[in-house]
Design an enzyme around this catalytic site. Structure first.
Site, short mmCIF file in Angstrom:
data_model
loop_
_atom_site.label_atom_id
_atom_site.label_comp_id
_atom_site.label_asym_id
_atom_site.label_seq_id
_atom_site.Cartn_x
_atom_site.Cartn_y
_atom_site.Cartn_z
CG LEU A 15 -1.91 -1.16 1.52
CD1 LEU A 15 -2.54 -0.95 2.58
CD2 LEU A 15 -2.84 -0.84 0.07
N GLY A 16 1.93 1.13 0.64
CA GLY A 16 2.81 2.30 0.65
C GLY A 16 4.21 2.01 1.36
NE ARG A 17 8.95 -0.01 -0.93
CZ ARG A 17 9.46 -1.40 -0.53
NH1 ARG A 17 10.52 -1.36 0.35
NH2 ARG A 17 8.86 -2.41 -0.81
CB VAL A 23 1.57 0.46 4.85
CG1 VAL A 23 0.15 0.36 5.34
CG2 VAL A 23 2.21 1.55 5.79
CE LYS A 38 3.26 3.34 10.73
NZ LYS A 38 2.52 4.68 11.31
CG ASP A 134 2.41 14.48 12.51
OD1 ASP A 134 2.49 15.78 11.99
OD2 ASP A 134 2.86 13.62 11.94
#
Length: 358
Positions: A15-17, A23, A38, A134
């Site tokens: 899904l993402g890096r 992830v 994650k 955040d």
């Protein structure tokens, strides 16, 4: 190359890096559900991994302590083949950052709804002694159903946290920081409220309130400048939103909303049509302008109208939420004045009678 498994979870896709990990979308065969995994690469240098691993588990602890519809859910945490991992709720939707970057204009009702859901999630986290620290568009997920989820509690502050920071160390994303974060001072729930104010401002106007060529320029803006009122950049924004944003973005935390629940309540009032009543209450603005502002010109030290001021905003919000219909107030004031003059006239008459007969 995708790993086949992480712990008991069967990896489906990436899904993402990022620099510290990846992830994945995965399947939990035990509970037969899709999850997001994650991971944190534990093969980094010893100095790096100690801090990042501590923050990784801090995120797990913070997320695991709370269960709310507007906060991403944590299912599991563990280690597998040189990686620490968290199994989390798989969210189908878009980051608020993607929506804003697409140039798609959000309707006013949707903006208020998104901000209100964020505030509700933050209120629940704060009530459980967790400060996110955040809040920004990339940490807000908008699901296809319209539900809003707060994600990434990686630098959240919790009372029992063992993660320590050096005095003056800045944590967070510069463009969405509060003044106390910029100056390295202590933070509490009001830090998240300031960041929410920035996100709300960006949704209303299409751009963040504090900008600059570099991080230092942005931080200077946060500490020293007030942005133009949202309505001056977006005429469709109701006037009451100027007051809500102004109060959320007060430099002094004591002048801000003191809880996320308070800003959520004002946003709900706005959603319920309070802004329409406000547009009809021009005498109120004239009254405050005459009483508190010597000149309608923008304040030279702030570069903005006095109407976009946290103290003025607090007064206006108090009036709007407590007395939404001035017609209910004015008759009482008029009757009170009439009663006073009647009493005075009777007193004078009584004095004349006494003097005449005596």
């Amino acid at each position: 190359m995708l790993p086949d498994r992480i712990g008991r979870y069967e990896v489906i896709s990436e899904l993402g890096r990022g620099a510290m990990g990846v992830v994945y979308k995965a399947h939990d065969p035990l509970l037969d559900r899709t999850v997001a995994i994650k991971t944190l690469n534990l093969s980094l240098g010893e100095d790096e991994i100690e801090e990042y691993e501590a923050r990784f588990y801090q995120e797990a602890k913070a997320t695991g302590k709370i269960n709310h519809p507007n906060i991403v859910s944590l299912y599991d945490v563990g280690k597998s083949d040189g990686h620490a991992y968290m199994a989390m709720e798989y969210l189908e939707g878009q980051e608020l950052r993607q929506i804003l970057d697409s140039g798609k204009k959000l309707g006013m009702d949707r903006i208020v709804d998104i901000a209100c859901q964020i505030a509700e999630g933050l209120a629940y986290a704060h009530e459980h002694n967790i400060v996110h620290r955040d809040i920004k568009p990339s940490n807000i997920m908008i699901l296809r159903s319209g539900l809003v989820k707060i994600t990434d509690f990686g630098i959240a502050r919790i009372p029992s946290s063992s993660v320590k920071t050096l005095t003056g160390m800045v944590l967070g994303s510069p463009q969405y920081m509060s003044p106390e974060q910029v100056s390295g001072k202590g933070t509490d729930q009001r830090t998240d409220i300031f960041s929410l104010g920035i996100v709300l401002y960006e949704m209303l106007t299409g751009k963040p309130p504090f900008t600059g060529e570099n991080v230092h320029a942005i931080m200077f803006q946060i500490m020293n400048s007030n942005p133009p009122p949202p309505k001056s950049l977006n005429p469709e924004s109701p006037q009451i939103m100027d007051y809500i944003v102004a109060k959320a973005l007060a430099k002094n935390a004591d002048e801000r909303y003191q809880s996320a629940r308070q800003i959520a309540d004002d946003l709900k009032d706005c959603a319920n049509g309070l802004q329409d009543k406000h547009e009809e209450m021009t005498p109120v603005h004239a009254h405050f302008a005459e009483e508190n502002v010597e000149s309608p010109e923008p304040a030279p030290t702030l570069g903005i109208s006095k109407a976009f001021d946290s103290f003025e905003a607090t007064k206006q919000l108090a009036i709007l939420t407590e007395f939404p219909d001035l017609s209910k107030i004015r008759p009482q004031n008029e009757s009170g004045t009439l009663l006073l003059w009647t009493g005075f006239a009777l007193f004078v008459l009584l004095v004349v009678i006494v003097l005449f007969f005596v």
